[in-house]
Design a protein around this motif. Sequence first.
Motif, PDB file in Angstrom:
ATOM      1  N   ASP A   1       1.038  -1.306   0.011  1.00 54.07           N
ATOM      2  CA  ASP A   1       0.045  -0.096  -0.110  1.00 54.07           C
ATOM      3  C   ASP A   1       0.972   1.139  -0.187  1.00 54.07           C
ATOM      4  N   PRO A   2       0.358   2.276  -0.595  1.00 46.61           N
ATOM      5  CA  PRO A   2       1.225   3.596  -0.487  1.00 46.61           C
ATOM      6  C   PRO A   2       1.797   4.074   0.820  1.00 46.61           C
ATOM      7  N   LEU A   3       1.125   3.800   1.827  1.00 44.47           N
ATOM      8  CA  LEU A   3       1.712   4.143   3.241  1.00 44.47           C
ATOM      9  C   LEU A   3       2.391   3.243   4.041  1.00 44.47           C
ATOM     10  N   ASP A   4       2.379   2.014   3.380  1.00 43.60           N
ATOM     11  CA  ASP A   4       3.210   0.919   4.193  1.00 43.60           C
ATOM     12  C   ASP A   4       4.655   1.307   4.101  1.00 43.60           C
ATOM     13  N   GLU A   5       5.318   0.801   5.200  1.00 43.35           N
ATOM     14  CA  GLU A   5       6.820   1.104   5.215  1.00 43.35           C
ATOM     15  C   GLU A   5       7.523  -0.150   4.752  1.00 43.35           C
ATOM     16  N   ARG A   6       8.492  -0.112   3.729  1.00 40.65           N
ATOM     17  CA  ARG A   6       9.329  -0.817   3.295  1.00 40.65           C
ATOM     18  C   ARG A   6      10.712  -1.060   3.941  1.00 40.65           C
ATOM     19  N   VAL A   7      10.832  -2.215   4.290  1.00 37.70           N
ATOM     20  CA  VAL A   7      12.147  -2.473   5.279  1.00 37.70           C
ATOM     21  C   VAL A   7      12.790  -3.448   4.520  1.00 37.70           C
ATOM     22  N   GLU A   8      14.463  -3.071   4.348  1.00 38.75           N
ATOM     23  CA  GLU A   8      15.226  -4.081   3.795  1.00 38.75           C
ATOM     24  C   GLU A   8      16.296  -4.337   4.668  1.00 38.75           C
ATOM     25  N   ASP A   9      16.274  -5.860   5.249  1.00 36.74           N
ATOM     26  CA  ASP A   9      17.232  -6.115   6.062  1.00 36.74           C
ATOM     27  C   ASP A   9      17.772  -7.435   5.874  1.00 36.74           C
ATOM     28  N   GLN A  10      18.878  -7.849   5.998  1.00 38.49           N
ATOM     29  CA  GLN A  10      19.744  -8.873   5.663  1.00 38.49           C
ATOM     30  C   GLN A  10      19.336  -9.571   4.355  1.00 38.49           C
ATOM     31  N   GLY A  11      19.111  -8.553   3.429  1.00 44.78           N
ATOM     32  CA  GLY A  11      19.173  -8.771   1.914  1.00 44.78           C
ATOM     33  C   GLY A  11      17.727  -9.334   1.614  1.00 44.78           C
ATOM     34  N   VAL A  12      16.748  -8.882   2.483  1.00 46.03           N
ATOM     35  CA  VAL A  12      15.356  -9.356   2.002  1.00 46.03           C
ATOM     36  C   VAL A  12      14.518  -7.912   2.078  1.00 46.03           C
ATOM     37  N   GLU A  13      13.554  -7.781   1.357  1.00 44.10           N
ATOM     38  CA  GLU A  13      12.667  -6.639   1.779  1.00 44.10           C
ATOM     39  C   GLU A  13      11.254  -6.994   1.959  1.00 44.10           C
ATOM     40  N   ILE A  14      10.438  -6.558   3.209  1.00 42.99           N
ATOM     41  CA  ILE A  14       9.369  -6.855   3.615  1.00 42.99           C
ATOM     42  C   ILE A  14       8.798  -5.572   3.818  1.00 42.99           C
ATOM     43  N   VAL A  15       7.227  -5.435   3.849  1.00 38.70           N
ATOM     44  CA  VAL A  15       6.461  -4.430   4.005  1.00 38.70           C
ATOM     45  C   VAL A  15       5.904  -4.294   5.520  1.00 38.70           C
ATOM     46  N   VAL A  16       5.735  -3.161   6.103  1.00 37.35           N
ATOM     47  CA  VAL A  16       5.041  -3.235   7.365  1.00 37.35           C
ATOM     48  C   VAL A  16       3.760  -2.344   7.134  1.00 37.35           C
ATOM     49  N   ASP A  17       2.530  -2.889   7.717  1.00 37.49           N
ATOM     50  CA  ASP A  17       1.535  -2.313   7.356  1.00 37.49           C
ATOM     51  C   ASP A  17       1.364  -0.872   8.168  1.00 37.49           C
ATOM     52  N   ALA A  18       1.060   0.013   7.569  1.00 31.16           N
ATOM     53  CA  ALA A  18       1.256   1.684   8.086  1.00 31.16           C
ATOM     54  C   ALA A  18       0.205   1.621   9.311  1.00 31.16           C
ATOM     55  N   LYS A  19      -0.905   0.848   9.519  1.00 26.50           N
ATOM     56  CA  LYS A  19      -1.730   1.106  10.705  1.00 26.50           C
ATOM     57  C   LYS A  19      -0.839   0.372  12.093  1.00 26.50           C
ATOM     58  N   SER A  20       0.057  -0.444  11.590  1.00 26.35           N
ATOM     59  CA  SER A  20       0.743  -1.383  12.637  1.00 26.35           C
ATOM     60  C   SER A  20       2.074  -0.722  13.216  1.00 26.35           C
ATOM     61  N   LEU A  21       2.414   0.017  12.512  1.00 26.94           N
ATOM     62  CA  LEU A  21       3.788   0.472  12.598  1.00 26.94           C
ATOM     63  C   LEU A  21       4.187   1.033  13.744  1.00 26.94           C
ATOM     64  N   LEU A  22       3.453   1.786  14.655  1.00 26.59           N
ATOM     65  CA  LEU A  22       3.829   2.239  15.978  1.00 26.59           C
ATOM     66  C   LEU A  22       4.039   0.963  16.857  1.00 26.59           C
ATOM     67  N   PHE A  23       3.031   0.031  16.592  1.00 27.83           N
ATOM     68  CA  PHE A  23       3.070  -1.209  17.524  1.00 27.83           C
ATOM     69  C   PHE A  23       4.189  -2.174  17.267  1.00 27.83           C
ATOM     70  N   LEU A  24       5.056  -1.898  15.984  1.00 24.57           N
ATOM     71  CA  LEU A  24       5.916  -2.766  15.777  1.00 24.57           C
ATOM     72  C   LEU A  24       7.319  -2.169  15.786  1.00 24.57           C
ATOM     73  N   LEU A  25       7.436  -0.964  15.892  1.00 23.83           N
ATOM     74  CA  LEU A  25       8.897  -0.273  16.000  1.00 23.83           C
ATOM     75  C   LEU A  25       9.647  -0.862  16.939  1.00 23.83           C
ATOM     76  N   GLY A  26      10.939  -1.290  16.457  1.00 25.12           N
ATOM     77  CA  GLY A  26      11.976  -1.684  17.108  1.00 25.12           C
ATOM     78  C   GLY A  26      11.950  -3.318  17.050  1.00 25.12           C
ATOM     79  N   ALA A  27      10.675  -3.992  16.686  1.00 24.85           N
ATOM     80  CA  ALA A  27      10.541  -5.472  16.863  1.00 24.85           C
ATOM     81  C   ALA A  27      11.715  -6.219  15.891  1.00 24.85           C
ATOM     82  N   GLN A  28      11.967  -7.452  16.388  1.00 22.92           N
ATOM     83  CA  GLN A  28      12.932  -8.226  15.623  1.00 22.92           C
ATOM     84  C   GLN A  28      12.044  -9.395  15.397  1.00 22.92           C
TER      85      GLN A  28
END
Length: 119
Positions: A54-81
């Motif tokens: 989705d346009p507001l999703d956060e794209r995360v690239e780590d360890q050679g993989v790109e995933i996306v984080v749902d924008a509505k969930s972002l504040l609940f997942l910040l700092g998660a591993q």
Amino acid sequence: MARQRPKAVTLTEAAATRVKKLMADRDLGYLRVGVKNGGCAGMEYVMDYVAEPDPLDERVEDQGVEIVVDAKSLLFLLGAQIDYEVTPLHAKFVFRNPNETDACGCGESVTLVPAQVAD
């Protein structure tokens, strides 16, 4: 010069390897992670495949993989591993989340508070 923004979530090597395998086996686009209301503790982690973020999703690239984080969930997942664990009884993704304050006895749902963002 602006400081580099930390990643919203990170992946362990085991999680990245598993995501790479899942995505190679399927032509589904991206793995999207988030949270939803549910379970006895209040919230559940969710993972799904999406063709496009989705346009507001956060794209995360780590360890050679790109995933996306749902924008509505972002504040609940910040700092998660995100990890991937294999034991004799299960193989699953596991979230290690500093915003988690409680979990139900069965481990399927959690209580989360929004991350406090520093200025």
